[in-house]
Scaffold this active site. Structure first.
Site, short mmCIF file in Angstrom:
data_model
loop_
_atom_site.label_atom_id
_atom_site.label_comp_id
_atom_site.label_asym_id
_atom_site.label_seq_id
_atom_site.Cartn_x
_atom_site.Cartn_y
_atom_site.Cartn_z
N GLU A 1 -7.34 15.74 -1.02
CA GLU A 1 -6.96 15.37 0.38
C GLU A 1 -5.61 15.91 0.81
O GLU A 1 -4.63 15.65 0.19
CB GLU A 1 -7.25 13.97 0.85
CG GLU A 1 -7.05 13.65 2.40
CD GLU A 1 -7.52 12.41 2.71
OE1 GLU A 1 -8.28 11.56 1.85
OE2 GLU A 1 -7.04 11.92 3.83
N ASP B 1 -6.76 16.61 6.09
CA ASP B 1 -6.62 15.44 7.20
C ASP B 1 -5.61 15.76 8.07
O ASP B 1 -6.18 16.00 9.24
CB ASP B 1 -6.42 14.18 6.10
CG ASP B 1 -6.18 13.11 7.11
OD1 ASP B 1 -6.42 12.98 8.30
OD2 ASP B 1 -6.02 11.93 6.45
N HIS C 1 0.82 -1.21 0.03
CA HIS C 1 -0.09 -0.20 0.02
C HIS C 1 0.99 1.17 -0.03
O HIS C 1 1.61 1.46 1.07
CB HIS C 1 -0.95 -0.04 1.22
CG HIS C 1 -2.05 1.07 1.10
ND1 HIS C 1 -3.23 0.62 0.30
CD2 HIS C 1 -2.63 1.80 2.02
CE1 HIS C 1 -4.06 1.57 0.30
NE2 HIS C 1 -3.67 2.45 1.41
N LYS D 1 -10.20 6.28 -3.87
CA LYS D 1 -9.24 7.33 -3.19
C LYS D 1 -7.89 6.70 -3.91
O LYS D 1 -7.59 5.62 -3.88
CB LYS D 1 -9.15 7.30 -2.09
CG LYS D 1 -8.06 8.05 -1.17
CD LYS D 1 -8.63 8.55 0.34
CE LYS D 1 -7.37 8.65 1.06
NZ LYS D 1 -7.76 9.06 2.46
N GLU E 1 -13.92 5.93 4.84
CA GLU E 1 -12.95 4.80 3.92
C GLU E 1 -12.73 4.05 5.11
O GLU E 1 -11.56 3.44 5.39
CB GLU E 1 -11.95 5.93 3.84
CG GLU E 1 -11.39 6.70 5.09
CD GLU E 1 -9.89 7.37 4.50
OE1 GLU E 1 -9.69 7.79 3.48
OE2 GLU E 1 -9.28 7.89 5.59
N ASP F 1 -5.51 11.70 -2.50
CA ASP F 1 -4.95 12.05 -1.16
C ASP F 1 -3.36 12.28 -1.32
O ASP F 1 -2.55 11.17 -1.67
CB ASP F 1 -5.04 10.98 -0.13
CG ASP F 1 -4.65 11.51 1.54
OD1 ASP F 1 -4.22 12.53 1.43
OD2 ASP F 1 -4.98 10.58 2.41
N LYS G 1 -3.85 7.43 -3.81
CA LYS G 1 -2.61 7.95 -3.18
C LYS G 1 -1.35 8.39 -4.07
O LYS G 1 -0.83 7.67 -4.87
CB LYS G 1 -1.88 6.98 -2.26
CG LYS G 1 -2.88 6.50 -0.96
CD LYS G 1 -3.11 7.59 -0.32
CE LYS G 1 -3.61 7.11 1.26
NZ LYS G 1 -3.81 8.20 2.24
N LYS H 1 -10.63 11.34 12.45
CA LYS H 1 -10.13 9.87 12.74
C LYS H 1 -10.15 10.06 14.29
O LYS H 1 -9.59 10.89 14.89
CB LYS H 1 -8.83 9.96 12.11
CG LYS H 1 -8.76 9.84 10.62
CD LYS H 1 -7.33 9.69 9.95
CE LYS H 1 -7.23 9.57 8.50
NZ LYS H 1 -6.16 9.57 7.87
C1 MUC Z 1 -4.83 8.81 5.03
O1 MUC Z 1 -4.00 9.96 5.14
O2 MUC Z 1 -5.59 9.26 4.74
C2 MUC Z 1 -6.53 6.37 4.66
C3 MUC Z 1 -6.76 5.61 3.52
C4 MUC Z 1 -5.49 5.23 3.22
O3 MUC Z 1 -5.36 4.53 2.20
O4 MUC Z 1 -4.62 5.82 3.86
C5 MUC Z 1 -4.97 6.33 5.02
C6 MUC Z 1 -4.20 7.72 5.37
MG MG Z 2 -5.61 11.45 4.16
#
Ligand code: MUC
Ligand code: MG
Length: 371
Positions: A223, A248, A21, A166, A325, A197, A168, A272
Site C-alpha cells: 500500500e 491510498d 499504533h 496488514k 480494514e 502499508d 505498517k 475512505k
Molecule cells: C492507512 O494509511 O491505511 C489504516 C489502517 C491502519 O492501521 O492505519 C490506517 C491508515
Molecule cells: Mg494506508
C-alpha cells in the site's frame, strides 16, 4: 421527502488506543473522534464522525481544524436549509467550502443517518442496497516490535477474529523493515494473507528494491509505497511487479481515481469516506474504479464505531476484491455507542436499524468529550 437542518453540534472525543499504533509518520496512543449531531426540523437527529491519524502528520485536516471548519463555516451555511438528499447537500457545501473533505464527510454521514431514520431504512438502502450483511475485516499489526506483532497475530488467528493482516512499515531502514515484514509472514504461515502499508515513506529506487524483496517473500499487497504526488512512479511500479499495489493517499476523490487509471495504473484503490468527503462521494470513486477495472478495498482512517459503520454501509453496496480494514473500534479502549459492532470469523456484521443503526451513549460522549 426532504430534511431541514435546524442545528449542528460538534465535539472532540479523545479515546486511548489499546496499544501504541506505529505508522511511518506517527505513533498513536489516542484517537480523536470529531463527532457531529445534526438536528432536523422534522424531528430526526443524525450523527456523523470524522477522524484523522496523528494530528496533522497524516492528512491536511486536524481534529481541531475539522471542528473549526464545521462550526465556523459549514454549520452556519447549512442550518435553516432544506435538502432533498445528499446531492443538494454536497452541492451547497462544495460551492462555499474548498477541500475539507473530512469535515464534509462527518456532515454527509449525519445527514444520511437522519434521512435513513426519517424514511425508516438503513443508510445502505439509500446508497443502492447492501449486497451482503457481513464484510471481511483484516487487522493491522503495528506495535512497533516484530515479536509482539507475531504474538498478536497468532492470538487473533487462534481466536478466529481475523485471518488477514496488514503491517505498517516505512519508519525504519529499508532492509530492517523488510526483515520485520517477512519474519511476520513466515511466522503466520502460508495460508494467512499479509500486506504492508508504507504510508509514502519510500522514494522510487527504495520502492523498487523493497517491492522485489516483498514479492519474493510472499507478501500479497503493498500500500502506498511512495509519496502521494508521485503518480507516475506509482503507475510504473504497478506495471513492473506482479505484487499488486494499493493506492491510498494518492487517491482521494473520483478525479484522482480517473487520473491514475487513465495513466495506466493497475492494482486497487483504498476507499475512505474521509478522503472523498462522505460515503456517497467515496462511492463515486468506487464507480470510476469499476469502470476502469481497478480493484476495490474498504479503507479506514481508524474511525470509531460511527465512522466505521458509515463506511460499512457504503462498502456493503460494492464487491470489494481486497476486503476491508474496518477494525477501527477494536483499536480503541472504549467508544461512545450503546451497541458495539460484532466482529467474528474475519468479518464484521452491518447494523440493521434505520439510518446508520448506531445508538449513541450520551453519558460516554460527555465523559470523553474534550472540555
Ligand atoms: C492507512 O494509511 O491505511 C489504516 C489502517 C491502519 O492501521 O492505519 C490506517 C491508515
Ligand atoms: Mg494506508
Amino acid at each position: 421527502m426532504s430534511l431541514t437542518i435546524e442545528s449542528i453540534t460538534c465535539w472532540l472525543v479523545d479515546i486511548p488506543t489499546i496499544r501504541p499504533h506505529k505508522l511511518s509518520m506517527a505513533t498513536m496512543g489516542c484517537q480523536t473522534l470529531t463527532i457531529v449531531r445534526m438536528e432536523c426540523v422534522q424531528g430526526v437527529v443524525g450523527w456523523g464522525e470524522a477522524t484523522t491519524i496523528g494530528g496533522l502528520s497524516y492528512g491536511a485536516e486536524s481534529p481541531e481544524g475539522i471542528r473549526s471548519a464545521i462550526e465556523t463555516y459549514l454549520a452556519p451555511l447549512l442550518c435553516g436549509q432544506t435538502f432533498s438528499g445528499v446531492a443538494s447537500l454536497a452541492q451547497m457545501m462544495n460551492a462555499s467550502v474548498k477541500g475539507n473533505t473530512f469535515a464534509k464527510s462527518a456532515l454527509e454521514t449525519a445527514f444520511l443517518d437522519a434521512l435513513g431514520k426519517q424514511l425508516n431504512v438503513p443508510v445502505s438502502t439509500l446508497l443502492g442496497g447492501a449486497l451482503t450483511q457481513r464484510l471481511p475485516v483484516l487487522w493491522t499489526l503495528a506495535s512497533g516490535d516484530t515479536n509482539k506483532d507475531i504474538d498478536e497475530g497468532k492470538r487473533l488467528l487462534a481466536e478466529g477474529r481475523h485471518n488477514t493482516f496488514k503491517l505498517k512499515i516505512g519508519a525504519g531502514e529499508l532492509h530492517s523493515d523488510i526483515r520485520h515484514a517477512l519474519a511476520i509472514k513466515a511466522a503466520l504461515g502460508d495460508g494467512v494473507s499479509v500486506r504492508v502499508d508504507v504510508n509514502q515513506a519510500w522514494d522510487l529506487p527504495s520502492a523498487i528494491k523493497g517491492m522485489a524483496l516483498l514479492q519474493e517473500g510472499g507478501i500479497d499487497l503493498v500500500e502506498q509505497p511512495i509519496p502521494l504526488w508521485d503518480t507516475r512512479g506509482l503507475i510504473a511500479l504497478s506495471q513492473r511487479f506482479t505484487l499488486p499495489i494499493l493506492a491510498d493517499e494518492a487517491v482521494a476523490t473520483l478525479h484522482d481515481g480517473y487520473g491514475l487509471a487513465n495513466g495506466g495504473f493497475t492494482g486497487a484503490y483504498a476507499l475512505k469516506i474521509a478522503k472523498a468527503g462522505g460515503p456517497v462521494q467515496a462511492l463515486k470513486l468506487a464507480h470510476v474504479a469499476q469502470a476502469a477495472g481497478v480493484a476495490l478495498y474498504g479503507g479506514t482512517m481508524l474511525e470509531g464505531t460511527l465512522g466505521t459503520v458509515a463506511s460499512l454501509h457504503a462498502w456493503s453496496t460494492l464487491k470489494m476484491q481486497w476486503g476491508t480494514e474496518m477494525f477501527g473500534p477494536l483499536l480503541l479502549k472504549d467508544d461512545i455507542v450503546a451497541n458495539p459492532l460484532v466482529f467474528s470469523d474475519g468479518q464484521v456484521t452491518l447494523p440493521q436499524g434505520p439510518g446508520l443503526g448506531v445508538e449513541i451513549d450520551e453519558d460516554k460522549l460527555r465523559y470523553y468529550a474534550r472540555k
